[in-house]
Write an enzyme that holds these catalytic residues in place. Structure first.
Site, short mmCIF file in Angstrom:
data_model
loop_
_atom_site.label_atom_id
_atom_site.label_comp_id
_atom_site.label_asym_id
_atom_site.label_seq_id
_atom_site.Cartn_x
_atom_site.Cartn_y
_atom_site.Cartn_z
N ASP A 89 16.07 -8.88 -6.02
CA ASP A 89 15.95 -9.97 -6.98
C ASP A 89 16.62 -9.54 -8.28
OD1 ASP A 89 14.19 -8.22 -8.16
OD2 ASP A 89 12.40 -9.33 -7.63
N PHE A 93 12.35 -13.03 -12.60
CA PHE A 93 10.93 -13.37 -12.43
C PHE A 93 10.04 -12.35 -13.13
CE2 PHE A 93 6.85 -13.24 -10.21
CZ PHE A 93 6.47 -14.57 -10.34
N ASP A 143 18.36 -15.58 -13.53
CA ASP A 143 17.95 -16.93 -13.90
C ASP A 143 16.64 -16.87 -14.68
OD1 ASP A 143 16.30 -16.15 -11.77
OD2 ASP A 143 15.96 -18.22 -11.16
N ASP A 264 10.03 -13.99 1.24
CA ASP A 264 9.50 -12.68 0.84
C ASP A 264 8.19 -12.90 0.13
OD1 ASP A 264 9.58 -11.80 -2.31
OD2 ASP A 264 10.95 -13.45 -1.89
N CYS A 302 -2.44 -8.64 19.14
CA CYS A 302 -1.47 -7.90 18.32
C CYS A 302 -1.06 -6.61 19.00
CB CYS A 302 -2.06 -7.61 16.94
SG CYS A 302 -0.91 -6.78 15.82
N CYS A 307 -3.74 -1.90 15.94
CA CYS A 307 -4.55 -2.61 16.93
C CYS A 307 -4.59 -1.89 18.27
CB CYS A 307 -4.03 -4.04 17.10
SG CYS A 307 -4.42 -5.12 15.70
N HIS A 333 -0.65 -3.29 10.16
CA HIS A 333 -1.09 -4.48 10.88
C HIS A 333 -0.61 -5.76 10.22
CE1 HIS A 333 -3.44 -7.43 13.01
NE2 HIS A 333 -3.80 -7.90 11.82
#
Length: 377
Positions: A89, A93, A143, A264, A302, A307, A333
Site C-alpha cells: 500500500d 491509509f 491517495d 486484503d 479443515c 486442525c 488455522h
C-alpha cells in the site's frame, strides 16, 4: 504483470495475475505483513496456508527499517525471504489513521512519527520512491482515504486531490522506470457520481489495475455493497479489481459476487491472536470455558496443520497460559480458512455453482443468505 480472465458467473470472475515471481489465482486473499512479516509466521508457513501473494506496508517499512537497510538486502522479498509477489500500500491509509498528528496539504502530508515524534513529510513522489526500493510487484498510488462520514463536498475535494496525486504518482513511477505494476485507487466516499468521476480520471491516466478505496471505514454494509455494485462493472474488464482492507469472510463472499478479484485484511491474523477462530460453522471463541475439555479439532472440514494435529482443548490451554504457540497455531488455522474460502469460491465460479456455494456458506453457519440485486455485466 499480466491478468488473465478465465470465466465469469454473473459478475463473479475467475482468473489469475501472472508475475515474474509467480502466479496469483483470483479471486485472491492477501495476508497482511505490515512490518515485513505475517505476525508469528515464517514465509514457508504462510505459503503452506495457500497464499500466493502478501501485502506489505510502505509507511511502516519506511519508518523501520528504512530504505537504506532495505536496499542493502536487495528489496523486501530478500529482506523477509518471500520470493513470491508482494503488493504494497502507499502509506495513505496509515497517514489517514494518524488523526490529529498529521496535516494534509496539496503537496503531501506533514506528520509526526508515531515512533519518536520526528517531523516527517510524505508525498506521492516519495511514496513511489519507497515502494521502488521495496521492489513491490504491485505498487499503489498515494491517495487520501476519504473519511466516513463526509459531506459530498468534502468527499469531492478529497477525491479530486487524490486524482491529482494519482497523476503525480504515475509520473514519478514512470520517471523511476519501475518495471512493476501500478494500481490506481478509486475514491469518492458513498457518492456514486464521485466514484464515477474518480474512476474516469484514473482510467484517463492509465493503470495496471484499479482498487476501490475508502470502504470498510465505518460506513453501513449496505453502502459498501451499493458502491461495489455501481463501480465494479465500470472498471475495465481486462484489469484486476482490488477491494482494500476487506474483510470478514462474508465480505469476501459478497465482494466476489459483485466482481472483486483481490482482497486484503488483518482480520484473520489479528482475530487469531485474540482467540477468535473462523470455521465452516461460524466463529469459535477459543477462550470460552466450554472448550476446556473438548478433544475435537477446530473444524473437521479443515486441512490445516492446526486442525490435523491439535484439539480445541489444547488451543484453549495454550491461550490460557499465554503461550506463543497458541497464537501461531490460531493464525495458521485462520489464514488457511481464508485461503480455503477463496479456493472454494474459485472452484464454484469455474463450475457455475457459485449460488449453491454461497447458500452452503451461509446455511452451514445458521445464517440467512442475503438477498442481492440481479447482478450481470
Amino acid at each position: 504483470m499480466k491478468f488473465e480472465l478465465d470465466t465469469t458467473q454473473g459478475r463473479a470472475r475467475r482468473g489469475r495475475l501472472i508475475f515474474e515471481r509467480g502466479t496469483v489465482e483470483t479471486p485472491a486473499f492477501m495476508p497482511v505483513g505490515t512490518y515485513g512479516t505475517v505476525k508469528g509466521m515464517t514465509p514457508e508457513e504462510v505459503r503452506e496456508t495457500g497464499a500466493d501473494i502478501l501485502l506489505g506496508n510502505t509507511f511502516h517499512l519506511w519508518l523501520r527499517p528504512g530504505e537504506e537497510i532495505m536496499r542493502k538486502h536487495g528489496d523486501l522479498h530478500d529482506f523477509m525471504n518471500w520470493q513470491r509477489p508482494i503488493l504494497t500500500d502507499s502509506g495513505g491509509f496509515q497517514v489517514f489513521s494518524l488523526g490529529d498528528i498529521r496535516k494534509i496539504t496539496e503537496e503531501g502530508v506533514h506528520f509526526r512519527s508515531p515512533i519518536n515524534g520526528e517531523k516527517i513529510f510524505l508525498d506521492p513522489e516519495k511514496s513511489m520512491q519507497i515502494q521502488d526500493s521495496l521492489g513491490s510487484d504491485v505498487v499503489m498510488i498515494f491517495d487520501e482515504c476519504t473519511p466516513y462520514p463526509a459531506t459530498e463536498d468534502e468527499a469531492r475535494k478529497s477525491m479530486q486531490m487524490s486524482l491529482r496525486w494519482a497523476q503525480r504518482s504515475r509520473d514519478e513511477f514512470d520517471r523511476l522506470e519501475n518495471p512493476n505494476s501500478l494500481f490506481g485507487i478509486i475514491q469518492g466516499g458513498v457518492y456514486e457520481d464521485l466514484r464515477d468521476e474518480s474512476l474516469n480520471g484514473l482510467v484517463d491516466i492509465g493503470f495496471d489495475g484499479y482498487a476501490v478505496g475508502g470502504l470498510a471505514v465505518g460506513e453501513p454494509k449496505e453502502d459498501m455493497h451499493r458502491i461495489l455494485e455501481h463501480v465494479c462493472p465500470k472498471i475495465p474488464a481486462d484489469k484486476p479489481r482490488y477491494l482494500m482492507g476487506v474483510g470478514k469472510p462474508e465480505d469476501l463472499v459478497e465482494g466476489v459476487r459483485r466482481g472483486v478479484d483481490m482482497f486484503d485484511c488483518v482480520m484473520p491474523t489479528r482475530n487469531a491472536r485474540n482467540g477468535h477462530l473462523f470455521t465452516s460453522e461460524g466463529v469459535i471463541k477459543i477462550r470460552n470455558a466450554r472448550h476446556r475439555d473438548d478433544t475435537s479439532p477446530l473444524d473437521d472440514k479443515c486441512d490445516c496443520y492446526t486442525c490435523k494435529n491439535y484439539s480445541r482443548a489444547y488451543l484453549y490451554h495454550l491461550d490460557r497460559c499465554n503461550e506463543i504457540l497458541g497464537a501461531r497455531l490460531n493464525t495458521i488455522h485462520n489464514l488457511r480458512y481464508y485461503q480455503r474460502l477463496m479456493e472454494g469460491l474459485r472452484g464454484a465460479i469455474e463450475t457455475g455453482t457459485l449460488d449453491a456455494f454461497v447458500t452452503e456458506f451461509y446455511t452451514s453457519q445458521g445464517r440467512e443468505v442475503p438477498e442481492v440485486p440481479e447482478l450481470s455485466d
